[in-house]
Enzyme design. Structure first.
Site, short mmCIF file in Angstrom:
data_model
loop_
_atom_site.label_atom_id
_atom_site.label_comp_id
_atom_site.label_asym_id
_atom_site.label_seq_id
_atom_site.Cartn_x
_atom_site.Cartn_y
_atom_site.Cartn_z
N GLN A 168 -11.20 6.70 -1.25
CA GLN A 168 -11.87 7.60 -2.19
C GLN A 168 -11.62 9.06 -1.85
O GLN A 168 -11.46 9.89 -2.73
CB GLN A 168 -13.38 7.33 -2.16
N GLY A 169 -11.61 9.38 -0.55
CA GLY A 169 -11.65 10.77 -0.12
C GLY A 169 -10.44 11.59 -0.54
O GLY A 169 -10.50 12.39 -1.47
N HIS B 262 -13.91 -0.24 8.85
CA HIS B 262 -13.19 0.55 7.84
C HIS B 262 -11.72 0.73 8.14
O HIS B 262 -10.88 0.56 7.25
CB HIS B 262 -13.86 1.93 7.73
N HIS C 64 -16.84 2.94 9.08
CA HIS C 64 -17.23 4.02 8.19
C HIS C 64 -18.74 4.12 8.20
O HIS C 64 -19.44 3.11 8.05
CB HIS C 64 -16.74 3.77 6.76
N SER D 109 -5.32 9.33 7.14
CA SER D 109 -4.59 8.05 7.05
C SER D 109 -3.53 8.08 5.95
O SER D 109 -2.39 7.63 6.16
CB SER D 109 -5.56 6.89 6.81
N LEU D 110 -3.86 8.59 4.78
CA LEU D 110 -2.89 8.64 3.70
C LEU D 110 -1.75 9.59 4.04
O LEU D 110 -0.58 9.32 3.74
CB LEU D 110 -3.55 9.07 2.39
N ARG E 41 -16.60 10.60 12.49
CA ARG E 41 -17.14 9.31 12.06
C ARG E 41 -17.73 8.48 13.19
O ARG E 41 -18.73 7.78 13.01
CB ARG E 41 -16.06 8.51 11.34
N GLU F 70 -14.25 17.29 4.60
CA GLU F 70 -14.86 16.07 5.13
C GLU F 70 -15.17 16.26 6.61
O GLU F 70 -14.79 17.26 7.23
CB GLU F 70 -13.94 14.87 4.91
N GLY G 63 0.84 -1.19 0.00
CA GLY G 63 0.00 0.00 0.00
C GLY G 63 0.87 1.24 0.00
O GLY G 63 2.09 1.18 -0.21
N ARG H 239 -9.89 8.27 14.17
CA ARG H 239 -9.15 8.92 13.08
C ARG H 239 -9.98 10.00 12.41
O ARG H 239 -11.11 9.79 12.02
CB ARG H 239 -8.74 7.88 12.04
#
Length: 550
Positions: free
Chosen positions: A47-48, A350, A243, A390-391, A289, A119, A14, A385
């Site tokens: 996706q985000g 998620h 999620h 995360s990315l 979330r 978001e 990843g 989170r």
């Protein structure tokens, strides 16, 4: 494949693993192993986007505060500061690699003219994205760079079986020192050692521990399970993020409806067509979330129906289809036109906020073993989170892990390859009874979904632990008798990870962030504003086995 020697072994492909490999290749030879193809990862499903401070109206302080607020008092402030402040250079790096992010109209207030989305939990627009396929764009960009590097060898369809530590090598006095891993070639069904100076766990999350998940099938908690068996500390596993919005259609296979859709203006409706999130949080449908997931869970219990609805019909249809082409097409293929129809949604497992406890440079506490990405617990996410962090975390801390590992590369013990024993599978046989394994996996996923989900209790958790213990014994017995297959490895890691989640949840006597228990519904800062840490290391007399990691 025969025995392999390299400077860096990366387990996982990843964004964290690929980023680590690209940067590590500047310092030595790299071998990356991945269970499927090199592009199979949670990153591809993202996706985000990437949360990053780029706009003149934004600030590091604002992003830090939003992250800490979402983390419900458990974020490591220094780790958050590192992630936020080192984020912009990582975006510049991705652009230099050729990443194609969505751009804004000319004259925007950020240096790259990027379109910045918003978001849940974010106080301003700061989400860098490639429409609604950011993960895929990132993965493809980084893989192009990785494949062009002759210092990197990629082994597809290879699984890590077990970390090689001092436990395996008689000449090494330190049991908690890592020298690589035993690796299964899934095609030829052969197991061989990879000897290395530095090993990096970047194998992703554990969504497949649950019946409903947004994760790919390979997300089975491998890194956490292997690190735990090797003696690493595992932190905050009770904090599993569900999620709030995955498409509720049987044939959709928990297809994720990005939070960016709510940032764009979509609102959540109950079975009566009424907005309900304002009852639960001032940010309404853009609340963090954990709050949205629990609110949806409560609304479903009130109505007795298996879903709620997301409504984006009030937005311009052409604009919606342009901003979210992947979601629009996927839903349309399933009979839902999101510009005209309500979208039925339900929460699904998620993201794993806990993981292998590491310091600010990815050190796990086992010598020469590093971890980054979703496998690691850096302290950034705390008890929940913040969306699209995360990315960013993966990019920032994988880079720091390389810095830490490369600085001590020449100090690593260089044991002879002959000192590593061959994998011993004497006494095992091919047991062609996949039905036994698939049944065990299904049972674990059902137990975790029913008893260790969004809302928990001591009764449910203890019942889950009894069943998981029985399954663990069955699986371990099977593991000792059978020739290893990828499915058996995954099953063993799933049951270990499930047990760690339950044990962590039982220890936390409060409700915080993603962990909500009806037995202790209140926050307890006095006694529980701390990490939950579990280790299987041999305990000193009088020790509880629980240690603070930061």
């Amino acid at each position: 494949m025969t025995n392999i020697t390299c400077d860096f072994l990366v387990i996982g492909s990843g964004i964290a693993g690929v980023s680590f490999a690209i940067n590590a290749a500047q310092h030595g030879s790299v071998v990356m192993i991945t269970k499927k193809q090199d592009s199979d990862s949670n990153t591809n499903y993202a996706q985000g986007g990437i949360a990053c401070v780029l706009d003149n109206s934004d600030s590091f302080e604002s992003h830090i505060n939003d992250t800490i607020a979402a983390g419900a008092g458990l974020c490591d402030t220094q780790a958050v500061k590192i992630m936020v402040e080192e984020g912009p250079p990582r975006i510049r790096e991705l652009l230099d690699y050729g990443a194609q992010f969505s751009v804004d109209r000319p004259g925007s207030a950020n240096p790259y003219n990027l379109h910045l989305g918003r978001e849940g939990g974010h106080s301003v627009n700061r989400i860098v994205h490639a429409r609604d396929l950011t993960g895929r764009e990132l993965e493809m960009t980084l893989l192009r760079r990785l494949r062009a590097d002759k210092n990197i060898t990629i082994l597809e369809n290879h699984c890590a079986v077990e970390l090689i530590t001092g436990h395996h090598i008689k000449s090494v006095p330190n049991q908690y020192e890592c020298f690589g891993a035993y690796v299964l070639d899934s095609v030829n069904r052969s197991i061989f050692p990879v000897r290395t100076k530095v090993t990096c766990l970047a194998s992703g999350g554990a969504g497949r521990v649950y019946r409903h998940s947004t994760n790919p099938a390979i997300a089975t908690g491998d890194g956490v399970a292997m690190a735990y068996r090797a003696g690493a500390k595992i932190a905050n596993m009770e904090f599993i993020q569900f999620h709030p919005t995955t498409l509720f259609l049987e044939k959709a296979n928990s297809f994720l409806i990005s939070e960016a859709l709510r940032g764009y203006g979509a609102v959540l409706l109950n079975a009566n067509g009424q907005e309900f999130m304002q009852k639960y949080h001032a940010l309404g449908s853009l609340a963090p979330r954990d709050i949205v997931a629990r609110a949806i869970d409560n609304e479903m219990k009130i109505s007795g129906l298996p879903c709620v609805y997301l409504d984006v019909r009030h937005k311009d249809a052409l604009e919606t289809a342009d901003h979210f082409p992947n979601i629009y097409k996927r839903c349309l293929d399933l009979g839902i036109d999101i510009t005209k129809d309500l979208i039925p949604v339900v929460p699904a497992a998620h993201y794993m906020c806990g993981g292998v406890a590491v310091d600010y440079y990815g050190n796990t506490g086992i010598e020469n073993l590093y971890a980054c990405g979703e496998t690691a617990c850096t302290g950034v996410h705390g008890a929940n989170r913040l969306a699209s962090n995360s990315l960013l975390e993966a990019l920032v801390f994988s880079r720091r892990a390389v810095a830490g590992a490369s600085a001590r590369l020449n100090k690593c013990r260089n044991i002879p390859l002959s000192s590593i024993p061959d994998w011993d599978d004497r006494g095992t046989s091919d047991i062609e009874e996949w039905i036994l394994l698939s049944h065990n996996l299904s049972e674990i996923q059902s137990v975790m979904w029913d008893y260790v989900g969004i809302v928990r209790s001591g009764l449910r958790l203890n019942r889950a632990l009894r069943r998981i213990n029985l399954l663990e014994n069955e699986i371990e017995d099977f593991y000792k008798r059978a020739r290893i297959t990828p499915q058996l490895l995954e099953l063993r890691n799933v049951v270990t990870t499930a047990k760690l989640i339950i044990m962590s949840a039982l220890k936390r006597k409060e409700s915080r962030g993603l962990h909500y228990t009806t037995d202790y519904p209140k926050l307890n800062d006095k006694n529980w504003r701390k990490d939950t840490v579990i280790s299987n290391r041999r305990k000193a007399p009088g020790s509880t086995g629980l240690m603070e990691c930061r």
